[in-house]
Design an enzyme around this catalytic site. Structure first.
Site, mmCIF file in Angstrom:
data_model
loop_
_atom_site.group_PDB
_atom_site.id
_atom_site.type_symbol
_atom_site.label_atom_id
_atom_site.label_comp_id
_atom_site.label_asym_id
_atom_site.label_seq_id
_atom_site.Cartn_x
_atom_site.Cartn_y
_atom_site.Cartn_z
ATOM 1 N N SER A 130 0.826 -1.213 0.000
ATOM 2 C CA SER A 130 0.000 0.000 0.000
ATOM 3 C C SER A 130 0.860 1.263 0.000
ATOM 4 C CB SER A 130 -0.893 0.004 1.241
ATOM 5 O OG SER A 130 -1.567 1.243 1.367
ATOM 6 N N THR A 180 -5.626 2.355 -7.002
ATOM 7 C CA THR A 180 -6.930 2.149 -6.360
ATOM 8 C C THR A 180 -7.829 3.345 -6.628
ATOM 9 O OG1 THR A 180 -5.946 0.754 -4.681
ATOM 10 C CG2 THR A 180 -8.080 1.727 -4.145
ATOM 11 N N LYS A 261 -7.755 -0.797 -9.625
ATOM 12 C CA LYS A 261 -8.451 -1.545 -8.569
ATOM 13 C C LYS A 261 -9.749 -0.848 -8.184
ATOM 14 C CE LYS A 261 -7.608 -3.471 -3.883
ATOM 15 N NZ LYS A 261 -8.125 -2.649 -2.801
ATOM 16 N N HIS A 285 -13.369 -3.097 -2.054
ATOM 17 C CA HIS A 285 -12.564 -2.654 -0.904
ATOM 18 C C HIS A 285 -13.012 -3.360 0.378
ATOM 19 C CE1 HIS A 285 -9.533 0.692 -0.264
ATOM 20 N NE2 HIS A 285 -9.759 0.361 0.994
HETATM 21 C C1 LIG Z 1 -7.407 -2.410 7.272
HETATM 22 C C2 LIG Z 1 -7.501 -2.354 5.777
HETATM 23 C C3 LIG Z 1 -6.760 -1.408 5.074
HETATM 24 C C4 LIG Z 1 -6.822 -1.370 3.683
HETATM 25 N N1 LIG Z 1 -6.013 -0.510 3.017
HETATM 26 C C5 LIG Z 1 -6.008 -0.511 1.659
HETATM 27 C C6 LIG Z 1 -5.084 0.283 0.944
HETATM 28 O O1 LIG Z 1 -4.248 0.957 1.512
HETATM 29 N N2 LIG Z 1 -5.168 0.266 -0.402
HETATM 30 C C7 LIG Z 1 -6.085 -0.489 -1.083
HETATM 31 O O2 LIG Z 1 -6.131 -0.462 -2.311
HETATM 32 N N3 LIG Z 1 -6.936 -1.292 -0.411
HETATM 33 C C8 LIG Z 1 -6.907 -1.336 0.931
HETATM 34 N N4 LIG Z 1 -7.744 -2.177 1.603
HETATM 35 C C9 LIG Z 1 -8.656 -3.050 0.843
HETATM 36 C C10 LIG Z 1 -7.995 -4.405 0.514
HETATM 37 O O3 LIG Z 1 -6.980 -4.239 -0.445
HETATM 38 C C11 LIG Z 1 -9.022 -5.396 -0.037
HETATM 39 O O4 LIG Z 1 -9.698 -4.803 -1.130
HETATM 40 C C12 LIG Z 1 -10.038 -5.821 1.026
HETATM 41 O O5 LIG Z 1 -9.391 -6.054 2.257
HETATM 42 C C13 LIG Z 1 -10.774 -7.065 0.581
HETATM 43 O O6 LIG Z 1 -11.772 -7.405 1.490
HETATM 44 P P1 LIG Z 1 -11.607 -8.572 2.600
HETATM 45 O O7 LIG Z 1 -10.425 -8.228 3.424
HETATM 46 O O8 LIG Z 1 -12.881 -8.492 3.383
HETATM 47 O O9 LIG Z 1 -11.460 -9.861 1.848
HETATM 48 C C14 LIG Z 1 -7.676 -2.258 2.988
HETATM 49 C C15 LIG Z 1 -8.406 -3.211 3.699
HETATM 50 C C16 LIG Z 1 -8.314 -3.291 5.075
HETATM 51 C C17 LIG Z 1 -9.082 -4.355 5.799
HETATM 52 O O1 LIG Z 2 -8.686 1.791 5.452
HETATM 53 C C1 LIG Z 2 -8.687 1.611 4.231
HETATM 54 O O2 LIG Z 2 -9.346 0.705 3.720
HETATM 55 C C2 LIG Z 2 -7.923 2.482 3.368
HETATM 56 O O3 LIG Z 2 -7.684 2.106 2.257
HETATM 57 C C3 LIG Z 2 -7.503 3.835 3.798
HETATM 58 C C4 LIG Z 2 -7.616 4.900 2.930
HETATM 59 C C5 LIG Z 2 -7.252 6.183 3.340
HETATM 60 C C6 LIG Z 2 -6.764 6.388 4.594
HETATM 61 C C7 LIG Z 2 -6.636 5.342 5.444
HETATM 62 C C8 LIG Z 2 -7.000 4.060 5.055
#
Ligand SMILES: Cc1cc2nc3c(=O)[nH]c(=O)nc-3n(C[C@H](O)[C@H](O)[C@H](O)COP(=O)(O)O)c2cc1C
Ligand SMILES: O=C(O)C(=O)c1ccccc1
Length: 388
Positions: A130, A180, A261, A285
């Site tokens: 990320s 994303t 994404k 997401h």
């Molecule tokens: C705590 C957390 C932080 C996330 N941060 C990002 C991120 O920085 N960039 C991004 O593209 N997706 C982020 N995601 C989404 C994940 O890439 C993914 O799409 C998602 O976790 C899929 O759902 P699931 O964990 O329920 O299977 C984040 C997800 C979680 C749980």
């Molecule tokens: O938490 C998240 O899912 C995430 O992608 C995010 C986006 C911006 C700031 C902090 C977290």
């Protein structure tokens, strides 16, 4: 090189023979429970939580229960073949670690990004790192060893900073850029609004920004001297609300594979393909951004059809090897694991994340063996039946 992921089961049998039980949970419910106990409550609710009343998040998971694999016998599926060809790379399996912005906080030492990279190095499962990282992307890339990594870009409003992130990612050795699109603003997340826990606002996970000369040039005082001002500046540059007019610019930023994404609508997929992306990533997401949406699995077939042969990455709701098999059968080229590896990390750092990945792969491998679908090419939509 075919790997027998089912051999994880043999390892566990052998340890059981010696009276040693597994250190980490074997199924997702217990993994979640133990991660909840292991993490500080605010980090737990940040990671486990989602948008609104989390109906979309639950629907993502429930959608897998509406499909079943039809078993085939007399196949003799003694050897399974899980490697995939993706963006010119040969990967040992079709799993990826989805980008998780606060993964740093999930590890006891605050360096979960590095621990995740080490889990990638040990398993060969690529990490999508990320933008929101507790450690700079260069250090994360260095910890990946020979395993390919992708850099996930949150496109800053400052185009020079965006371009610089992409250049840094290439120089660091990442093998593709995942942009994303569904998170240029964060969704309505009641749990975080009530706990007041926004890790990013405390400067967590902003290492890629704080160390970047382009970002620092926009500050009067360095982040080490004035954290508040640096965080404020970050809130201003974090997310550009991109339009289709920006796609040529994004494309021009890199000759690395470009993957977008958050695509769910077939028409968006067609336009992205026409705009020259190398792959699309179907995801909502994990239900963290917009509640009241469709389960990601239900939109996957439309995305695959519209992609017209471009690779389709998928995540949102995968909790087991069986789920991964179903997403592959519905046309995903590779499947992203999200929350489960974060929970593994919370329980046991790199070892915990490795355990989660090996468990998912072993289950998928054994399902392909038992149900008579020995290769990924055998996993086609016709192998599934709709349950309800
Ligand atoms: C705590 C957390 C932080 C996330 N941060 C990002 C991120 O920085 N960039 C991004 O593209 N997706 C982020 N995601 C989404 C994940 O890439 C993914 O799409 C998602 O976790 C899929 O759902 P699931 O964990 O329920 O299977 C984040 C997800 C979680 C749980
Ligand atoms: O938490 C998240 O899912 C995430 O992608 C995010 C986006 C911006 C700031 C902090 C977290």
């Amino acid at each position: 090189m075919a790997q027998s992921y089912g051999s994880y089961q043999e390892e566990i049998y052998l340890r059981a023979l010696g009276g040693v039980l597994p250190e980490f949970p074997m199924e997702h419910g217990e993994l979640e429970e133990r991660a909840r106990a292991a993490l500080p409550p605010s980090v737990w609710s940040y990671v486990a939580g989602g948008a609104g009343d989390e109906q979309t998040q639950r629907a993502n998971v429930d959608a897998f229960g509406r499909w079943g694999l039809m078993p085939r016998m007399f196949v003799g599926a003694k050897e399974r073949d899980l490697p995939v060809e993706l963006f010119g790379m040969r990967l040992p399996s079709p799993l990826l670690m989805a980008p998780i912005g606060v993964i740093g906080l999930c590890a006891q030492d605050g360096h979960g990004d590095l621990a995740t990279a080490r889990a990638a190095a040990r398993t060969g499962v690529p990490m999508i790192a990320s933008t929101l990282s507790a450690d700079p992307m260069e250090d994360v890339a260095a910890a990946l060893g020979d395993t390919p990594g992708f850099f996930q870009l949150y496109t800053p409003t400052d185009r020079d900073l965006a371009a610089h992130f992409v250049q840094r990612a290439k120089r660091a050795g990442f093998r593709g850029i995942v942009v994303t699109l569904d998170t240029w603003v964060t969704g309505w997340r009641p749990r975080d609004l009530s706990t007041g826990n926004f890790p990013q606002l405390r400067g967590h996970c902003l290492a890629n920004y704080f160390g970047d000369p382009v970002f620092r040039a926009g500050l009067e005082r360095a982040p080490e001297e004035d954290l508040g001002a640096a965080v404020l500046r970050w809130t201003q540059v974090f997310g550009a609300p991109l339009t289709w007019d920006d796609l040529p610019w994004l494309r021009s930023l890199t000759d690395l594979p470009l993957i977008v994404k958050g695509l769910c609508h077939p028409e968006d997929v067609r336009r992205a393909r026409d705009g020259g992306v190398d792959g699309v990533y179907c995801s909502n997401h994990g239900g963290r951004q917009a509640n009241g949406g469709l389960p990601a699995l239900d939109v996957l077939p439309g995305v695959v059809e519209a992609a017209g042969g471009l690779p389709v990455l998928f995540d949102s709701g995968v909790r087991s090897g069986a789920d991964a098999v179903k997403a592959l059968a519905l046309g995903a080229s590779a499947v992203g694991i999200g929350r489960p590896y974060a929970y593994g990390l919370a329980l046991g750092g790199t070892d915990g994340a490795v355990h989660v990945l090996r468990t998912l792969l072993a289950e998928a491998d054994l399902i392909m063996a038992v149900d008579g679908y020995p290769t990924l090419a055998d996993l086609v939509p016709e192998a599934l039946r709709r349950v309800g």
